[in-house]
Write an enzyme that holds these catalytic residues in place. Structure first.
Site, PDB file in Angstrom:
ATOM      1  N   HIS A   9       0.824  -1.205   0.000  1.00  0.00           N
ATOM      2  CA  HIS A   9       0.000   0.000   0.000  1.00  0.00           C
ATOM      3  C   HIS A   9       0.860   1.259   0.000  1.00  0.00           C
ATOM      4  O   HIS A   9       1.622   1.483   0.942  1.00  0.00           O
ATOM      5  CB  HIS A   9      -0.896  -0.035   1.241  1.00  0.00           C
ATOM      6  N   ASP A  38      -0.878   6.187  -5.636  1.00  0.00           N
ATOM      7  CA  ASP A  38      -1.921   7.198  -5.871  1.00  0.00           C
ATOM      8  C   ASP A  38      -1.420   8.193  -6.899  1.00  0.00           C
ATOM      9  O   ASP A  38      -0.344   8.765  -6.708  1.00  0.00           O
ATOM     10  CB  ASP A  38      -2.209   7.948  -4.563  1.00  0.00           C
ATOM     11  N   HIS A  51      -0.356  11.126  -2.402  1.00  0.00           N
ATOM     12  CA  HIS A  51      -1.682  10.782  -1.879  1.00  0.00           C
ATOM     13  C   HIS A  51      -2.582  11.982  -1.618  1.00  0.00           C
ATOM     14  O   HIS A  51      -3.753  12.003  -1.999  1.00  0.00           O
ATOM     15  CB  HIS A  51      -1.533   9.970  -0.587  1.00  0.00           C
TER      16      HIS A  51
END
Ligand code: G3P
Ligand code: CA
Length: 232
Positions: A9, A38, A51
């Protein structure tokens, strides 16, 4: 039990600054199955990996990412001296050695991201099957799907999954990404019944992963991907 996909992640962001090349290298070194990152578009038009809308939390700088040109962003410290990477340099560095989940984080990021991905497939070792793309913005996901239909897309939900059947009809997604804080057994069943894999974010606790695995979850996003891997 079935094999589950372990997705790092924001890279292996428990070990290295999130969404940086260091975090992506760490994910690869830990043998994660894929990296989640992201993407947003900055003022000069490049697709960068970051992000938040605002720069403060990660870099300490004032202002919004979308108002800055790439040279300004590159001068910032994203943690431990790492810089904010572009999607292109990340794909060039990883060279298809690990799969990528690109989360379209900002509005109007789908088409610029699609262009970078298409170029990486055309000029490098990347294949469509190395990618899966997700977004909370259904419109962005749809735009990406229309631009590069051969790349799988995933529906992404923070709370209750909505409009699943209609969205499946429009996009033929391969998976749904659900928030661990909100995931319910019946959603797992419903998604499986509709032919979708279920990947849950963000899971760092091996015991929670084990419980969800037993319920049929197909993969996890983790800041510590090594923690969720089965010991041989
Ligand atoms: O894509 C799963 C997860 O990354 C979504 O939440 O806030 O970590 O981008 P967030
Ligand atoms: Ca994300």
């Amino acid at each position: 039990m079935h094999k589950t996909l372990i997705i790092a992640h924001r890279g292996a962001s428990g070990y290295e600054p999130e969404n940086t090349l260091a975090a992506f290298r760490a994910a690869e070194a830990l043998h994660a199955d894929a990296i989640e990152c992201d993407v947003q578009v900055c003022r000069s038009g490049e697709v960068v990996i970051f992000h938040d809308r605002k720069l403060k939390r990660i870099t300490g700088a004032k202002g919004k990412l979308k108002r800055k040109k790439l040279p300004q962003l590159l001068s910032l410290d994203a943690g431990k001296g790492e810089h904010i990477p572009t999607l292109k340099e990340t794909l060039d560095m990883l060279d298809a050695r690990i799969d990528m989940n690109i989360e379209l984080k900002s509005k109007r990021s789908a088409l610029p991201a699609a262009q970078v991905v298409r170029n990486s497939i055309r000029t490098g070792h990347w294949k469509a099957a190395n990618f899966f793309v997700s977004s909370f913005y259904f419109r962005e996901l749809r735009r990406f799907h229309e631009a590069v239909p051969e790349i799988p897309v995933s529906l992404l939900y923070e709370k209750r999954p909505r409009h699943l059947k209609r969205r499946i009809h429009l996009l033929k997604p391969s998976a749904v990404h659900l928030n661990a804080k909100a995931v319910k057994d019946k959603w797992i069943e419903t998604a499986h019944g509709l032919g979708l894999k279920v990947y849950v974010w963000t899971v760092d606790d091996p015991a929670l992963a084990e419980t969800l695995r037993a319920k049929g979850v197909d993969g996890f996003f983790s800041n510590y991907p090594d923690r969720l891997m089965k010991k041989k």
